[in-house]
Design an enzyme around this catalytic site. Structure first.
Site: not given
Ligand SMILES: NC(=O)c1ccc[n+]([C@@H]2O[C@H](COP(=O)([O-])OP(=O)(O)OC[C@H]3O[C@@H](n4cnc5c(N)ncnc54)[C@H](O)[C@@H]3O)[C@@H](O)[C@H]2O)c1
Length: 254
Positions: A159, A163
């Site tokens: 991860y 990132k």
């Molecule tokens: N939640 C956290 O704490 C956090 C922190 C830092 C960064 N992020 C980043 O934020 C972004 C959104 O994450 P989130 O927390 O909303 O997660 P989440 O799991 O709620 O949503 C992620 C979405 O991406 C979709 N997805 C995954 N693989 C895919 C693919 N190959 N093609 C199309 N869609 C796909 C999933 O179906 C899901 O709906 C991500 O890039 C994650 O790495 C999240």
């Protein structure tokens, strides 16, 4: 074709694609973008949930089932957005996957998939989107990376590599695609979304609260906090901003 919306707002008349828009940060951003006057294509692996996110927004939002690691599917996604709304101003590369696993247990397949979704998808999207936005005279590419790229936690090799990798690619794109296209990155801290359950714990809120307690601002980041940054960076208010990495992390980087 539905014309781009004529509603007012900070994104008035713009057309956006938000990947990973069916959940968490992406879903919150869809709602904010529509509220700010944009028309939005919600692109996600889960087409049914994407449709649910679109439902309250009528003809201002369209769902599309897409795997962002499939270059042909991404091209078809961009074509569909232009067919429906007539243009494309914003591509929010937000879909992501988290892998929390001790280094020695990560399989090659898990490594490859994490990098494919979190890094290669931006490369594929940029190749499709750049000619379209250049022909239109401008556009914005926005990437959701993670504060983990700056502050690794245990067992997050794939991860963290993904990132930091996507951040490097985004900054390269900011240079390569200037002056027409701006490219910026948001680094969220811990946000209560389904992804957070990957860090263990019984409920999303419990994990978020435990993580938030140790952050300088004493709370987790909410999806809407990230959506606010996405609105700003995608709007004309940020027309002189490119290549930045904006932490929305409740102070995690301090
Ligand atoms: N939640 C956290 O704490 C956090 C922190 C830092 C960064 N992020 C980043 O934020 C972004 C959104 O994450 P989130 O927390 O909303 O997660 P989440 O799991 O709620 O949503 C992620 C979405 O991406 C979709 N997805 C995954 N693989 C895919 C693919 N190959 N093609 C199309 N869609 C796909 C999933 O179906 C899901 O709906 C991500 O890039 C994650 O790495 C999240």
């Amino acid at each position: 074709m539905t014309q781009a919306s004529s509603a007012g707002g900070r994104l008035a008349g713009k057309v956006a694609i938000i990947t990973g828009g069916a959940s968490g940060i992406g879903a919150a951003t869809v709602a904010r973008f529509v509220a700010e006057g944009a028309s939005v294509v919600v692109a996600d692996l889960d087409g049914d949930r994407a449709a649910e996110v679109c439902a309250p927004h009528g003809d201002r939002a369209m769902a599309r089932a897409v795997d962002v690691t499939d270059g042909d599917a991404v091209r078809a996604l961009v074509d569909a957005a232009r067919e429906r709304f007539g243009r494309l101003d914003i591509y929010h590369n937000n879909a992501g996957v988290a892998l929390i696993r001790p280094l020695l247990e990560i399989t090659r397949e898990e490594w490859d998939r994490t990098l494919a979704v979190n890094v290669t998808a931006l490369f594929l999207a940029a190749q499709v989107v750049a000619p379209v936005m250049r022909e239109q005279g401008g556009g914005s590419l926005l990437v959701t990376a993670s504060i983990a790229s700056r502050r690794p936690r245990p067992d997050m090799a794939a991860y963290v590599a993904s990132k930091l990798g996507v951040t490097g690619l985004a900054r390269q794109l900011a240079l390569d695609l200037a002056p027409e296209i701006r490219v910026n990155v948001i680094n969220p801290g811990p946000v209560p979304t389904p992804m957070l359950l990957r860090f263990g714990g019984d409920s999303i809120d419990a994990v978020a609260s435990a993580m938030g307690d140790v952050l300088p601002l004493g709370r987790a980041v909410q999806p809407d906090d990230v959506a606010s940054a996405a609105v700003y960076l995608s709007s004309d208010e940020a027309s002189a901003v490119t290549g930045v990495v904006l932490n929305v992390d409740a102070g995690r980087d301090l």
